[in-house]
Structures are given as structure tokens and as C-alpha cells.
Design a protein around this motif. Structure first.
Motif, PDB file in Angstrom:
ATOM      1  N   TYR A  14       0.822  -1.222   0.048  1.00 22.63           N
ATOM      2  CA  TYR A  14       0.004  -0.412   0.545  1.00 22.63           C
ATOM      3  C   TYR A  14       1.006   0.970   0.269  1.00 22.63           C
ATOM      4  N   HIS A  15       2.016   1.586   0.760  1.00 20.64           N
ATOM      5  CA  HIS A  15       2.480   2.262   1.117  1.00 20.64           C
ATOM      6  C   HIS A  15       3.360   2.644  -0.376  1.00 20.64           C
ATOM      7  N   ASP A  16       4.717   1.619  -0.999  1.00 15.93           N
ATOM      8  CA  ASP A  16       4.497   1.774  -2.377  1.00 15.93           C
ATOM      9  C   ASP A  16       3.446   2.358  -3.489  1.00 15.93           C
ATOM     10  N   GLY A  17       2.004   1.826  -2.923  1.00 12.40           N
ATOM     11  CA  GLY A  17       1.696   2.099  -4.466  1.00 12.40           C
ATOM     12  C   GLY A  17       1.270   0.777  -5.388  1.00 12.40           C
TER      13      GLY A  17
ATOM     14  N   ILE B 139      17.552  -4.243  -2.628  1.00 13.29           N
ATOM     15  CA  ILE B 139      16.120  -3.961  -2.759  1.00 13.29           C
ATOM     16  C   ILE B 139      15.984  -2.582  -2.213  1.00 13.29           C
ATOM     17  N   VAL B 140      16.185  -2.432  -1.033  1.00  9.00           N
ATOM     18  CA  VAL B 140      15.853  -0.541  -0.165  1.00  9.00           C
ATOM     19  C   VAL B 140      16.645   0.294  -1.473  1.00  9.00           C
ATOM     20  N   VAL B 141      17.313   0.135  -1.451  1.00 12.42           N
ATOM     21  CA  VAL B 141      18.369   1.085  -2.767  1.00 12.42           C
ATOM     22  C   VAL B 141      17.364   1.646  -4.240  1.00 12.42           C
ATOM     23  N   LEU B 142      17.476   0.514  -4.489  1.00 16.65           N
ATOM     24  CA  LEU B 142      16.743   0.244  -5.650  1.00 16.65           C
ATOM     25  C   LEU B 142      15.020   1.344  -5.615  1.00 16.65           C
ATOM     26  N   HIS B 146      15.638   5.092  -6.117  1.00 19.24           N
ATOM     27  CA  HIS B 146      16.263   4.862  -7.785  1.00 19.24           C
ATOM     28  C   HIS B 146      14.495   4.677  -8.215  1.00 19.24           C
ATOM     29  N   GLY B 147      13.204   4.388  -6.832  1.00 18.42           N
ATOM     30  CA  GLY B 147      12.684   4.928  -7.537  1.00 18.42           C
ATOM     31  C   GLY B 147      11.238   3.643  -8.268  1.00 18.42           C
ATOM     32  N   MET B 148      12.728   2.788  -8.181  1.00 19.18           N
ATOM     33  CA  MET B 148      11.852   1.284  -9.410  1.00 19.18           C
ATOM     34  C   MET B 148      10.458   0.408  -9.045  1.00 19.18           C
ATOM     35  N   SER B 149       9.700   0.657  -9.954  1.00 19.53           N
ATOM     36  CA  SER B 149       8.282  -0.039  -8.996  1.00 19.53           C
ATOM     37  C   SER B 149       8.953  -1.639  -8.745  1.00 19.53           C
ATOM     38  N   VAL B 164      10.181 -10.254  -4.578  1.00 25.68           N
ATOM     39  CA  VAL B 164      10.680  -8.311  -4.434  1.00 25.68           C
ATOM     40  C   VAL B 164       9.366  -8.428  -2.868  1.00 25.68           C
ATOM     41  N   GLU B 165       8.022  -8.487  -3.095  1.00 26.57           N
ATOM     42  CA  GLU B 165       7.299  -8.122  -2.454  1.00 26.57           C
ATOM     43  C   GLU B 165       8.398  -8.284  -0.650  1.00 26.57           C
ATOM     44  N   SER B 166       8.295  -9.939  -0.737  1.00 27.36           N
ATOM     45  CA  SER B 166       8.581 -10.418   0.768  1.00 27.36           C
ATOM     46  C   SER B 166      10.062 -10.052   0.554  1.00 27.36           C
ATOM     47  N   ARG B 167      11.450  -9.665  -0.076  1.00 30.72           N
ATOM     48  CA  ARG B 167      12.558  -9.303   0.039  1.00 30.72           C
ATOM     49  C   ARG B 167      12.375  -7.792   0.524  1.00 30.72           C
TER      50      ARG B 167
END
Lengths: 152, 184
Positions: A14-17, B139-142, B146-149, B164-167
Motif C-alpha cells: 500500500y505504501h509503495d502504491g 532492494i531498498v536502494v532500488l 531510485h524509485g523503481m516499481s 520482491v514483495e517479501s524481500r
């Protein structure tokens, strides 16, 4: 309410949209009634804002120039490797030619020596053991030949 | 005339060194920012970028164009950043053994202070991100820097979106825990 991992992951989404409109609406309603998830969301926002405030370091022209230089060194290394490989190939070819020539020469000398032995009589030649090899027989022949008057 | 990354990569693969250097000029700024986010020290970031471009130069013939050049270079960079992180961790471990139980002081926990604003935690976050393992840190940095989806990260790291979600969730949980340790 039970605060399980699945819910927390969804708070993160949710936070990340990353939730669709329907999921997002459900999460919004959930957050209104769940203090733990609300706390998680506040933490996530604080972390994101904190990281967002950190300046992004820009590369300097000197740093970029050093990257170009490092790659140029690698290019040269690649060229040197190609020359070395060619050198090794030529050396291997030369070595194999040398071995073949030596074998051919040894065989040729040995053959001629046997031919000459057959035409020369003398106790010194007869005394040479066959096992000593063609080169010794050849040496003996040459020594004896040097003593002849007709030798130049 | 503007050449696409793909054209430059193809030219570089056939031995056009200048084409490869054009790719460096094009991608070095972004890759350096990422390297600096992952490593904290400029010298390390520069080393990571150099190794990345040297590796790319040697492997450009194997670039098959299924991903973009940027993605391909970023993957190489992440591998190099992970290697640097492991090398530095070993060095820090050795130096802490030599210096005593708490090491050189760089790794000391600071005295807990009240941190109520994002500005207060910004500096600590740099330190905390550096303490995360390579998978969590990247993964935090990306995502955050860097605003990656999630989909972009999944494609870049060649992992499923669920991973990605769990990490990212676990990495953030680790960061939150570290932040809590700093709070009074």
C-alpha cells in the motif's frame, strides 16, 4: 486484531502504491481500525522520507575519466593477450617443427651410419656394442676416418 | 547522429572501442549514483563502476539484447557491489578482531537519542542501509533511492514479483528494527 505478516506485507505494498484501487480501498479501511498497521505505515513513511532526503551523489568528471582510463587499460590488456596467444601458437609450431626435424635427422644419420658400417671392416668398429646406439657408431667411424691418409 | 544503446552495443561487440566509451558516458552517471547508494564511499563506488564497465567491455560480445543495456549494466553493477560488500565485511571483521571486541569505532552504536523528525534519522539511515545484507540493501536502494516499481525490480534482479514483495518487506522490517534501537 491479529497482526500477521501477510497484513504487514500488504501495508508495504500500500505504501509503495502497488495495490490496485479495490485492494487499496480495503487497506485504507483496515488501517483506520488497526493501530499496529497504522504504526507500520508511519514507520515506512518516515524511512522513505528519510532516504529520500539523502543527497544522490553525482559522478565527477575526474571519476568518469578514470572509468574510461580503466576500460582503455582493459582494452590494451585484451590486445596484449591476443599477441601473447599468437606468440604461444607460433612457439608451439616452432617447437613441434624442431622435434620433427630432429627425429628426421637422427633417423637419417642412423641410416647412413649403418650403410657405412656395412662397407667398413675393422676390429674397432666391430667392438662397438650395438646397444650403444647409432651416434656412438658414427663417432667411431669418424675418428677412424680422421686417421686415414686420404682424409683432407 | 544519436545512436541507440543497442546500436552502440553492437558496434562495441565488433571491436568499436569508441562506441563502448559512448555507452560509458551515457550510463556512468546513473550507475555511479546507484553504486554510491549501495557502498557509501565514493572510492568504493568508483571501483564498482570501473569493474562494472570492464566486465561489460569483456562480455559485450555475449550481450544478447533481451534486456536493455541499462538493465544489463545494472545487473553487473549489483554483482560487483555485492562482492565489494563481502570483501569489506571480511576486512571489517578482521580489523575488529585486531582492534578488539568493538572494532575501530566506525561500527559502534551511537548513544540513543530522540529522533522524531525524518531529518534526524537521515544520517542514521545511511549507516543502517550499509549494515543490511546485499540482497536487502539492493532492494531498498532500488525502491527507495531510485524509485523503481516492483515489476522493474523483479525484471532487473530476475526474480518473481512475490520475492520482491517479501524481500522488501523483510528489508524494511530490519531497517525498522535498527531504527527502534536508536530511539529512546
Amino acid at each position: 486484531m491479529t497482526h500477521d505478516c501477510t497484513e504487514e506485507i500488504r501495508v508495504s505494498l500500500y505504501h509503495d502504491g502497488e495495490l490496485d484501487a479495490e485492494q487499496s480501498g480495503r487497506m485504507k479501511a483496515h488501517l483506520d481500525g488497526c493501530g499496529a498497521c497504522g504504526g507500520s505505515l508511519r514507520d515506512l513513511r518516515m524511512i522513505s522520507e528519510g532516504i529520500g532526503r539523502l543527497p544522490l551523489g553525482e559522478i565527477t568528471s575526474a571519476e568518469q575519466a578514470r572509468i574510461h582510463q580503466a576500460v582503455r587499460h582493459a582494452e590494451m590488456g585484451l590486445g596484449e593477450r591476443a599477441v601473447l596467444q599468437l606468440g604461444y601458437a607460433l612457439a608451439a609450431l616452432a617447437a613441434s617443427m624442431l622435434v620433427v626435424s630432429s627425429l628426421w635427422l637422427a633417423d637419417n644419420i642412423s641410416g647412413r651410419s649403418r650403410q657405412r658400417e656395412a662397407s667398413v671392416d675393422g676390429p674397432d668398429v666391430q667392438l662397438v656394442a650395438p646397444s650403444l646406439g647409432a651416434d656412438i657408431r658414427l663417432s667411431a667411424y669418424m675418428v677412424r676416418g680422421l686417421g686415414r691418409d686420404d682424409h683432407p | 547522429m544519436h545512436q541507440s544503446d543497442k546500436d552502440l552495443a553492437q558496434a562495441a561487440a565488433t571491436g568499436d572501442a569508441e562506441a563502448f566509451h559512448a555507452l560509458i558516458d551515457r550510463h556512468a552517471p546513473d550507475l555511479f549514483r546507484l553504486a554510491l547508494s549501495l557502498s557509501r564511499k565514493r572510492a568504493d563506488a568508483e571501483d564498482i563502476c570501473q569493474e562494472t564497465f570492464i566486465g561489460a567491455f569483456r562480455g559485450i560480445g555475449k550481450f544478447n539484447g533481451t534486456a536493455s543495456i541499462k538493465t544489463w549494466l545494472t545487473r553487473i553493477l549489483l554483482r560487483n557491489a555485492s562482492k565489494t560488500w563481502k570483501k569489506n565485511r571480511r576486512r571489517n571483521y578482521v580489523s575488529s578482531e585486531v582492534m578488539g571486541e568493538h572494532g575501530s569505532g566506525e561500527r559502534h552504536h551511537r548513544e540513543p537519542q530522540a529522533k522524531t523528525t525524518t531529518a534526524d534519522i537521515a544520517i542514521d539511515l545511511v549507516d543502517m542501509i550499509a549494515r543490511l545484507g546485499p540482497d536487502h540493501r539492493e532492494i531498498v536502494v532500488l525502491r527507495e533511492r531510485h524509485g523503481m516499481s516492483y515489476d522493474e525490480i523483479a525484471q532487473l534482479l530476475d526474480i518473481p514479483r512475490g520475492t520482491v514483495e517479501s524481500r522488501l518487506y523483510r528489508a524494511r522490517a530490519e531497517l525498522r528494527k535498527l531504527l527502534k534501537d536508536y530511539e529512546p
